[in-house]
Scaffold this motif. Structure first.
Motif, short mmCIF file in Angstrom:
data_model
loop_
_atom_site.label_atom_id
_atom_site.label_comp_id
_atom_site.label_asym_id
_atom_site.label_seq_id
_atom_site.Cartn_x
_atom_site.Cartn_y
_atom_site.Cartn_z
N PRO A 142 83.39 37.01 73.10
CA PRO A 142 81.79 37.03 73.70
C PRO A 142 81.15 38.11 73.03
O PRO A 142 81.44 39.14 72.21
N GLY A 143 79.82 37.72 72.70
CA GLY A 143 78.74 38.66 72.05
C GLY A 143 78.53 39.91 72.91
O GLY A 143 78.64 39.96 74.28
N PRO A 144 78.13 40.97 72.24
CA PRO A 144 77.83 42.22 73.21
C PRO A 144 76.48 42.04 73.84
O PRO A 144 75.78 41.38 73.32
N ASP A 145 76.39 42.70 74.86
CA ASP A 145 75.07 42.99 75.53
C ASP A 145 74.09 43.44 74.54
O ASP A 145 74.28 44.45 73.98
N LEU A 146 72.70 43.02 74.66
CA LEU A 146 71.75 43.63 73.82
C LEU A 146 70.91 44.69 74.59
O LEU A 146 70.35 44.20 75.76
N PRO A 147 70.57 46.12 74.35
CA PRO A 147 69.59 46.71 75.02
C PRO A 147 68.28 46.05 75.26
O PRO A 147 67.76 45.11 74.36
N ASP A 148 67.72 46.53 76.36
CA ASP A 148 66.30 45.94 76.56
C ASP A 148 65.45 46.10 75.30
O ASP A 148 64.28 45.07 75.23
N GLU A 149 65.34 47.27 74.93
CA GLU A 149 64.23 47.51 73.82
C GLU A 149 64.62 46.72 72.61
O GLU A 149 63.65 46.09 71.87
N ILE A 150 65.84 46.13 72.52
CA ILE A 150 66.09 45.02 71.10
C ILE A 150 65.96 43.81 71.46
O ILE A 150 65.24 43.24 70.82
N VAL A 151 65.93 43.36 72.89
CA VAL A 151 65.31 41.99 73.38
C VAL A 151 63.91 42.00 73.38
O VAL A 151 63.34 40.89 72.59
N LEU A 152 63.17 43.13 73.66
CA LEU A 152 61.69 42.90 73.68
C LEU A 152 61.27 42.99 72.26
O LEU A 152 60.25 42.17 71.99
N LYS A 153 61.79 43.83 71.46
CA LYS A 153 61.25 43.90 69.96
C LYS A 153 61.49 42.56 69.42
O LYS A 153 60.59 42.26 68.70
N THR A 154 62.66 42.02 69.71
CA THR A 154 62.65 40.59 69.16
C THR A 154 61.75 39.52 69.36
O THR A 154 61.37 38.78 68.60
N ALA A 155 61.59 39.38 70.80
CA ALA A 155 60.57 38.79 71.09
C ALA A 155 59.18 39.10 70.49
O ALA A 155 58.60 38.08 70.36
N GLU A 156 58.92 40.25 70.51
CA GLU A 156 57.62 40.44 69.87
C GLU A 156 57.57 39.90 68.45
O GLU A 156 56.63 39.64 67.78
N LYS A 157 58.72 40.17 67.64
CA LYS A 157 59.02 39.57 66.12
C LYS A 157 58.57 37.97 66.12
O LYS A 157 58.08 37.58 65.17
N TYR A 158 59.14 37.34 67.11
CA TYR A 158 59.03 36.01 66.96
C TYR A 158 57.50 35.38 67.26
O TYR A 158 56.81 34.66 66.45
N ALA A 159 56.80 36.21 68.29
CA ALA A 159 55.55 35.94 68.89
C ALA A 159 54.63 36.23 67.49
O ALA A 159 53.70 35.69 67.38
N GLU A 160 54.84 37.33 66.95
CA GLU A 160 54.20 37.80 65.63
C GLU A 160 54.14 36.95 64.46
O GLU A 160 53.17 36.67 63.85
N ALA A 161 55.37 36.52 64.40
CA ALA A 161 55.57 35.32 63.24
C ALA A 161 54.57 34.17 63.76
O ALA A 161 53.81 33.51 62.84
N GLU A 162 54.70 33.61 64.81
CA GLU A 162 53.97 32.24 65.09
C GLU A 162 52.60 32.60 64.97
O GLU A 162 51.48 32.07 64.53
N ARG A 163 51.96 33.87 65.42
CA ARG A 163 50.48 34.25 65.45
C ARG A 163 50.13 34.31 63.88
O ARG A 163 48.97 33.68 63.58
N VAL A 164 50.71 34.91 63.02
CA VAL A 164 50.42 35.05 61.68
C VAL A 164 50.59 33.87 60.79
O VAL A 164 49.60 33.31 60.16
N LEU A 165 51.47 32.76 61.31
CA LEU A 165 51.47 31.54 60.43
C LEU A 165 50.51 30.64 61.10
O LEU A 165 49.91 29.73 60.19
N THR A 166 50.12 30.69 62.37
CA THR A 166 49.41 29.45 63.06
C THR A 166 48.17 29.62 63.61
O THR A 166 47.42 28.62 63.76
#
Length: 294
Positions: free
Chosen positions: A269-293
């Motif tokens: 199984p994959g390891p658990d991700l810390p909350d800050e990694i989850v939130l930072k990753t979500a921010e990166k996805y959202a930022e990619a959408e904002r910049v592109l579209t």
């Protein structure tokens, strides 16, 4: 943003496939329902925590690119309304913007990968062989260097839990036939070239990307699955790019880099991700959408 969705459950439809990210349901003989969940896979392992909003970002970004590439070839988007397929309002709200109704097509047995920069598995192969997928490259390139021109480096399509394998263009011809292989290569390079130019103008470098294609009953080629999303591509902020290192990224490379610091053998199984990694990753996805579209 709706609540995070690790996996969908639509009991009134038959699930035909649950992939690393997407859940696919049969609608009728000619259509499928695809739900882009918030699951995240890294090193071909599905991680325990979903990334909130990720599936919605993937769906909107893919639809943005499907619309921009319609002049080059048709795609799998249909004109069927989601409310017609999922009549229950509560279920639709749970899906958020993650679900699309698409034409049912026969997928080609290769992933069409285009690389514009030397990174990831391509960088590792270059260090071993001096090229990628039997394509020779100039000597003494650095990690993340831009290639003299974008190259088509296809791979096999592996099942969940298995690794894709790079193949040569000659092997692609064996799988698809000469004519179809040439069309897939030509379209992949053209789509990448046009998208990379657009993204660069918006401040994003598309280092590499993966396309998937399918055919209808008339053998007409369609763009399918997802296209130029943060999951199927490496997006780098242009103002932070420099060769010689793995550049900062808008995509799940952020999670991969974190996982590389752990004592984990990259098997389930994959390891658990810390909350800050989850939130930072979500921010990166959202930022990619904002910049592109936007």
């Amino acid at each position: 943003m709706s609540q995070a969705l690790f996996q969908s459950e639509l009991s009134h439809l038959e699930m035909t496939h649950r992939g690393k990210v997407r859940d696919i349901y049969a609608v009728d003989a000619r259509h499928l329902l695809i739900v882009a969940s918030d699951r995240l896979s890294a090193f071909d392992v599905i991680l325990p925590q979903p990334i909130p909003g990720k599936g919605e970002v993937l769906t909107r970004v893919a639809n943005f690119w499907f619309n921009r590439t319609r002049n080059l070839l048709p795609n799998h988007l249909s004109d069927r309304c989601l409310a017609e397929i999922v009549p229950d309002r509560g279920q639709r709200e749970a899906l958020g913007a993650r679900a699309i109704v698409v034409k049912k097509l026969a997928p080609l047995p290769v992933e069409a990968i285009v690389r514009g920069y030397l990174i990831g598995s391509g960088w590792k192969e270059y260090q071993r062989t001096g090229g990628i997928c039997a394509i020779p490259l100039p000597q003494n390139l650095q990690q993340a260097d831009q290639l003299p021109q974008a190259i088509f480096t296809p791979s096999t399509k592996a099942e969940v839990g298995h690794h894709d394998e790079n193949i040569s263009y000659a092997q692609t011809i064996d799988l698809l036939g000469q004519s179809m292989a040439e069309r897939v290569r030509s379209l992949s390079l053209k789509i990448y070239s046009e998208a990379a130019a657009y993204a660069k103008h918006r401040g994003i470098i598309i280092a590499d990307t993966k396309f998937e294609f399918g055919v209808d009953e008339n053998n007409t080629l369609h763009l399918i699955d997802e296209v130029l999303t943060p999951d199927s591509s490496r997006f780098w902020p242009a103002d932070q790019y420099q060769p010689g290192i793995s550049p900062p990224s808008y995509d799940k490379q952020y999670v991969r880099d974190y996982l590389e610091t752990l004592d984990w053998d990259k098997t389930p199984p994959g390891p658990d991700l810390p909350d800050e990694i989850v939130l930072k990753t979500a921010e990166k996805y959202a930022e990619a959408e904002r910049v592109l579209t936007q």
